[in-house]
Design an enzyme around this catalytic site. Structure first.
Site, mmCIF file in Angstrom:
data_model
loop_
_atom_site.group_PDB
_atom_site.id
_atom_site.type_symbol
_atom_site.label_atom_id
_atom_site.label_comp_id
_atom_site.label_asym_id
_atom_site.label_seq_id
_atom_site.Cartn_x
_atom_site.Cartn_y
_atom_site.Cartn_z
ATOM 1 C CE LYS A 148 19.518 18.936 -19.086
ATOM 2 N NZ LYS A 148 20.308 18.085 -18.183
ATOM 3 C CE LYS A 197 11.252 17.602 -13.677
ATOM 4 N NZ LYS A 197 12.251 16.675 -14.258
ATOM 5 C CE LYS A 251 18.637 21.691 -9.740
ATOM 6 N NZ LYS A 251 19.099 20.500 -9.035
#
Length: 336
Positions: free
Chosen positions: A116, A199, A202
């Site tokens: 991240k 993956k 959203k």
């Protein structure tokens, strides 16, 4: 050895949008775990969401949408404890204790932080770096014995076990359980409909990459019909799908929605082309998901009722967490 009440805790970030990946990877299993074997505690982890900046109005809406998704999917607020994390201060308080137990070296090994933060690790929030300690507090504030997680979250449960073990060892107590990760089901990791190596997210660039739990029946069917595949028909065995990520993903999704296994799906559709399989998958997905979408819409039309459900769940959560926090403070030597 202390006997701990069999108790499940799991949380989901309300960072905007609930996808089929959230449903098959977590929510559906949470629903199935409700029953006599475990006390189940489920949480919208809004404190985790703010490790990166969130628009306040969007965060409030996202928290309510997560709650609506859980209830519409079958989480019963009477059978389970359902709340949002920030309403129970024990999470943040216990996280500070665990910040003082966990080692910097442990945090440096957390792969999700590296992914991240990327090359901008110096610029991200301290919360993003330290949030695995808060995740441990989420779990151990309830003496949770089991946590249903995807493979990508298993490392966090291992860290929770390390923190519990070190706390118990440092203070010569048998107070926190060594929580077990529960990883099961055929579609614990749902992949992108346009790229089976990524993956489902959203935050992907195209809405066609994912199934949103708010999608209507026509949209769900359209996305599966247009999902990327390869020219070959479905094989007889899973081994033959090893280098066919998009095909394997659609088989896994079918298995997850039908409470079957990928191999059983192949047994039913071996030799079939995508002209047969994708419409069957679309029909199955519409049958399973569109009632959830409809119920979510109904629930979101009355946010005050969602807030009441979360507040009641928070009171029940506090009744469990506050005595555990108080005992933790006493063990550490804090006067109060």
């Amino acid at each position: 050895m202390t006997e701990f009440t069999p108790r499940i805790f799991s949380g989901i970030k309300p960072s905007g949008g609930v996808t089929l990946g959230n449903y098959l990877g977590a929510i559906k299993r949470w629903v199935d775990m409700q029953g006599p074997d475990f006390q189940t505690i489920y949480c919208a982890v809004d404190l985790h969401a703010i490790t990166v900046w969130q628009d306040p109005a969007a965060l409030r809406n996202g928290t309510r949408e997560i709650a609506a998704a859980l209830i519409a999917s079958g989480i019963d607020p009477e059978r389970s404890i359902l709340f949002n994390q920030s309403q129970v201060s024990a999470h943040a308080e216990l996280a500070w204790i665990f910040n003082c137990v966990a080692r910097v070296g442990w945090m440096n090994r957390m792969t999700q932080f590296k992914e991240k933060a990327g090359k901008n690790a110096e610029a991200v929030s301290l919360g993003l770096y330290a949030y695995p300690a808060l995740m441990a507090a989420d779990i151990l504030a309830y003496h949770a014995t089991h946590v249903p997680v995807g493979e990508d979250q298993k490392q966090h449960v291992e860290l929770t076990r390390d923190i519990a073990a070190k706390f118990n060892n440092d203070y010569k107590v048998d107070f926190f359980p060594l929580t077990e990760p529960v990883i099961e089901g055929p579609a614990t990791r749902v992949m992108n409909l346009r790229d089976g190596t990524k993956k489902m997210s959203k935050s992907g660039e195209s809405d066609m990459e994912r199934i949103n739990m708010t999608d209507d029946a026509d949209t769900i069917a359209k996305k599966f019909r247009k999902a990327r595949t390869d020219p070959a028909p479905l094989p007889d065995t899973l081994d033959e799908l090893k280098d066919r990520p998009e095909a394997r993903n659609l088989v896994d999704i079918y298995a997850g929605l039908s409470d079957s296994t990928p191999q059983a799906v192949l047994s039913d559709y071996a030799g079939a082309g995508w002209g047969k399989f994708k419409p069957a998958l679309a029909d199955l997905a519409v049958a399973k998901l569109s009632p959830i979408s409809t119920e979510m819409s109904r629930l979101m039309s009355d946010p005050s009722e969602i807030d009441r459900v979360l507040a009641r769940g928070a009171e029940r959560a506090k009744a469990l967490a506050e005595p555990i926090l108080a005992r933790t403070y006493g063990i550490v030597g804090l006067v109060g």
